[in-house]
Design a protein around this motif. Structure first.
Motif, PDB file in Angstrom:
ATOM      1  N   ASP A 104       0.819  -1.208   0.000  1.00 46.97           N
ATOM      2  CA  ASP A 104       0.000   0.000   0.000  1.00 46.97           C
ATOM      3  C   ASP A 104       0.856   1.264   0.000  1.00 46.97           C
ATOM      4  O   ASP A 104       0.349   2.366   0.188  1.00 46.97           O
ATOM      5  N   GLY A 105       2.187   1.090  -0.145  1.00 48.59           N
ATOM      6  CA  GLY A 105       3.077   2.237  -0.191  1.00 48.59           C
ATOM      7  C   GLY A 105       3.447   2.797   1.158  1.00 48.59           C
ATOM      8  O   GLY A 105       4.076   3.851   1.238  1.00 48.59           O
ATOM      9  N   GLN A 106       3.055   2.111   2.239  1.00 45.86           N
ATOM     10  CA  GLN A 106       3.359   2.609   3.572  1.00 45.86           C
ATOM     11  C   GLN A 106       4.660   1.997   4.089  1.00 45.86           C
ATOM     12  O   GLN A 106       5.054   0.912   3.679  1.00 45.86           O
ATOM     13  N   VAL A 107       5.303   2.712   5.002  1.00 43.81           N
ATOM     14  CA  VAL A 107       6.460   2.176   5.715  1.00 43.81           C
ATOM     15  C   VAL A 107       6.003   1.914   7.137  1.00 43.81           C
ATOM     16  O   VAL A 107       5.711   2.846   7.890  1.00 43.81           O
ATOM     17  N   GLY A 108       5.894   0.646   7.508  1.00 39.37           N
ATOM     18  CA  GLY A 108       5.375   0.310   8.832  1.00 39.37           C
ATOM     19  C   GLY A 108       5.839  -1.053   9.283  1.00 39.37           C
ATOM     20  O   GLY A 108       6.693  -1.681   8.663  1.00 39.37           O
ATOM     21  N   GLY A 109       5.269  -1.513  10.391  1.00 38.71           N
ATOM     22  CA  GLY A 109       5.629  -2.806  10.952  1.00 38.71           C
ATOM     23  C   GLY A 109       6.622  -2.665  12.092  1.00 38.71           C
ATOM     24  O   GLY A 109       6.850  -1.575  12.620  1.00 38.71           O
ATOM     25  N   ALA A 165       9.944  10.169  13.985  1.00 35.68           N
ATOM     26  CA  ALA A 165       9.184  11.331  13.534  1.00 35.68           C
ATOM     27  C   ALA A 165       8.830  11.210  12.049  1.00 35.68           C
ATOM     28  O   ALA A 165       7.749  11.630  11.621  1.00 35.68           O
ATOM     29  N   LEU A 166       9.732  10.630  11.274  1.00 31.90           N
ATOM     30  CA  LEU A 166       9.493  10.457   9.837  1.00 31.90           C
ATOM     31  C   LEU A 166       8.610   9.253   9.539  1.00 31.90           C
ATOM     32  O   LEU A 166       7.859   9.245   8.563  1.00 31.90           O
ATOM     33  N   HIS A 167       8.710   8.219  10.387  1.00 32.87           N
ATOM     34  CA  HIS A 167       7.984   6.968  10.139  1.00 32.87           C
ATOM     35  C   HIS A 167       7.235   6.535  11.395  1.00 32.87           C
ATOM     36  O   HIS A 167       7.613   5.560  12.056  1.00 32.87           O
ATOM     37  N   PRO A 168       6.169   7.227  11.740  1.00 30.73           N
ATOM     38  CA  PRO A 168       5.446   6.912  12.971  1.00 30.73           C
ATOM     39  C   PRO A 168       4.787   5.540  12.978  1.00 30.73           C
ATOM     40  O   PRO A 168       4.439   5.033  14.050  1.00 30.73           O
ATOM     41  N   SER A 169       4.606   4.923  11.809  1.00 29.48           N
ATOM     42  CA  SER A 169       3.965   3.606  11.751  1.00 29.48           C
ATOM     43  C   SER A 169       4.942   2.459  11.989  1.00 29.48           C
ATOM     44  O   SER A 169       4.536   1.296  12.041  1.00 29.48           O
ATOM     45  N   VAL A 170       6.224   2.775  12.118  1.00 25.89           N
ATOM     46  CA  VAL A 170       7.237   1.745  12.360  1.00 25.89           C
ATOM     47  C   VAL A 170       7.526   1.674  13.860  1.00 25.89           C
ATOM     48  O   VAL A 170       7.805   2.691  14.495  1.00 25.89           O
ATOM     49  N   ARG A 171       7.451   0.475  14.411  1.00 25.51           N
ATOM     50  CA  ARG A 171       7.803   0.293  15.815  1.00 25.51           C
ATOM     51  C   ARG A 171       9.182  -0.352  15.891  1.00 25.51           C
ATOM     52  O   ARG A 171       9.432  -1.366  15.248  1.00 25.51           O
ATOM     53  N   VAL A 177      13.103  -1.723   7.223  1.00 28.44           N
ATOM     54  CA  VAL A 177      14.469  -2.027   7.666  1.00 28.44           C
ATOM     55  C   VAL A 177      15.463  -1.159   6.913  1.00 28.44           C
ATOM     56  O   VAL A 177      16.391  -0.585   7.507  1.00 28.44           O
ATOM     57  N   GLN A 178      15.275  -1.034   5.607  1.00 27.17           N
ATOM     58  CA  GLN A 178      16.191  -0.225   4.800  1.00 27.17           C
ATOM     59  C   GLN A 178      16.121   1.248   5.203  1.00 27.17           C
ATOM     60  O   GLN A 178      17.149   1.929   5.283  1.00 27.17           O
ATOM     61  N   GLU A 179      14.918   1.729   5.484  1.00 24.87           N
ATOM     62  CA  GLU A 179      14.766   3.120   5.915  1.00 24.87           C
ATOM     63  C   GLU A 179      15.464   3.368   7.244  1.00 24.87           C
ATOM     64  O   GLU A 179      16.081   4.420   7.455  1.00 24.87           O
ATOM     65  N   LEU A 180      15.401   2.387   8.149  1.00 22.90           N
ATOM     66  CA  LEU A 180      16.085   2.538   9.437  1.00 22.90           C
ATOM     67  C   LEU A 180      17.596   2.565   9.252  1.00 22.90           C
ATOM     68  O   LEU A 180      18.296   3.387   9.856  1.00 22.90           O
ATOM     69  N   ILE A 181      18.106   1.683   8.398  1.00 25.25           N
ATOM     70  CA  ILE A 181      19.542   1.669   8.123  1.00 25.25           C
ATOM     71  C   ILE A 181      19.995   3.023   7.577  1.00 25.25           C
ATOM     72  O   ILE A 181      21.009   3.580   8.016  1.00 25.25           O
ATOM     73  N   GLU A 182      19.247   3.558   6.628  1.00 23.91           N
ATOM     74  CA  GLU A 182      19.616   4.850   6.047  1.00 23.91           C
ATOM     75  C   GLU A 182      19.578   5.960   7.103  1.00 23.91           C
ATOM     76  O   GLU A 182      20.437   6.850   7.110  1.00 23.91           O
ATOM     77  N   ALA A 183      18.592   5.898   7.995  1.00 25.44           N
ATOM     78  CA  ALA A 183      18.485   6.921   9.037  1.00 25.44           C
ATOM     79  C   ALA A 183      19.652   6.818  10.022  1.00 25.44           C
ATOM     80  O   ALA A 183      20.190   7.841  10.460  1.00 25.44           O
TER      81      ALA A 183
END
Length: 295
Positions: free
Chosen positions: A90-95, A119-125, A286-292
């Motif tokens: 659905d194009g979301q970054v979450g989980g 702050a950028l990805h509130p749907s990711v825990r 996971v990739q977004e977290l690594i980049e952050a």
């Protein structure tokens, strides 16, 4: 089977088995111990078999409990993967992203970067756990964590690695200590004074012990503590000095009661790295977290 198996109860049981205690598992999962205990009782009712034995010393798994724990751990991992896959469609970054990190990275660098990521990805825990460096690397290799942050190590074949932060070792002394007049200190010189040992068996402790042996000295600290903040309290009252990461010294020894001096040895130039099992493609969260974390 007459009753349905609740995935959340199964996850709580797996956490309880890993922690060896209902109280510790409840604290880790942010749930009341009584509520967690009821969840496990419901799970036992659903399976119609005893899964664990409670005692004043903690819990012990039955044979059925061992099987449920092993299968439940894999089931929870698959369920989290499914949730992330569906969100990405659905194009979301979450989980949920599992993150293991060593003590010094959690003290000095991770909090701010994780706050910015959230702050950028509130749907990711972020399921964050503190581990020793060797355990972080092993968990990455065994796919028990999605991302690891720890001291750079040579035993990381099979993992992708990115720079995270420089965190050199320094010597922390009480104010007016005889060594405070030096610009930098050799390890051998520091060992001539009472030392404070932090987190026995950890990566830093093993490093100091190994380098003490190389220069023919016995690593026999005067005081042994479990954390850097306690070590700084001991230093403050004059019970000894300590070698610790710069991040910990900045957090706990920043007042005028302390003096901080660089450790002269080349092995003191520690680097923290980000590790992850080599995967293609990698889950977007996971990739977004690594980049952050890479900044």
């Amino acid at each position: 089977m007459a009753r349905r198996i609740d995935p959340y109860s199964l996850r709580l049981f797996v956490t309880t088995a890993a922690e060896g205690s209902i109280a510790r598992a409840a604290a880790k999962e942010n749930i009341a111990p009584s509520a967690l205990s009821r969840r496990i009782a419901d799970l036992e009712h659903a399976f119609d078999v005893k899964l664990l034995v409670r005692s004043p010393k903690g819990i012990e798994l039955t044979h059925a409990g061992v099987v449920v724990c092993e299968r439940g751990r894999q089931f929870d991992k698959d369920l989290q993967t499914l949730a992330r896959d569906v969100l990405e469609l659905d194009g979301q970054v979450g989980g949920v992203v599992r993150l293991f990190a060593n003590m010094s990275s959690m003290i000095g660098f991770l909090p701010e970067r994780l706050k910015a990521f959230s702050a950028l990805h509130p749907s990711v825990r972020i399921a964050l756990s503190e581990r020793d460096t060797s355990d972080v690397v092993r968990a990455c290799l065994d796919d028990e964590t999605d991302v690891g942050v720890c001291v750079k190590t040579d035993s990381s074949a099979g993992l992708e690695c990115w720079p995270f932060a420089l965190d050199p070792l320094i010597v922390v002394l009480p104010n007016r200590h005889p060594l405070s007049r030096e610009d930098r200190l050799g390890f051998a010189t520091a060992m001539d004074y009472p030392l404070i040992r932090v987190h026995p068996g950890g990566a830093l402790d093993n490093l100091l012990g190994a380098n003490a042996a190389k220069i023919g000295k016995q690593f026999k600290p005067a005081v042994v503590v479990s954390s850097f903040d306690i070590a700084c309290r001991m230093i403050e009252v004059g019970l000894g000095i300590a070698v610790m990461p710069q991040s910990a010294a900045t957090a706990y020894a920043g007042s005028r009661k302390f003096v901080r001096r660089p450790l002269a040895e080349t092995w003191a130039a520690r680097e923290l790295c980000i590790y992850a099992l080599r995967k293609s493609p990698r889950h977007r969260a996971v990739q977004e977290l690594i980049e952050a974390l890479r900044g």
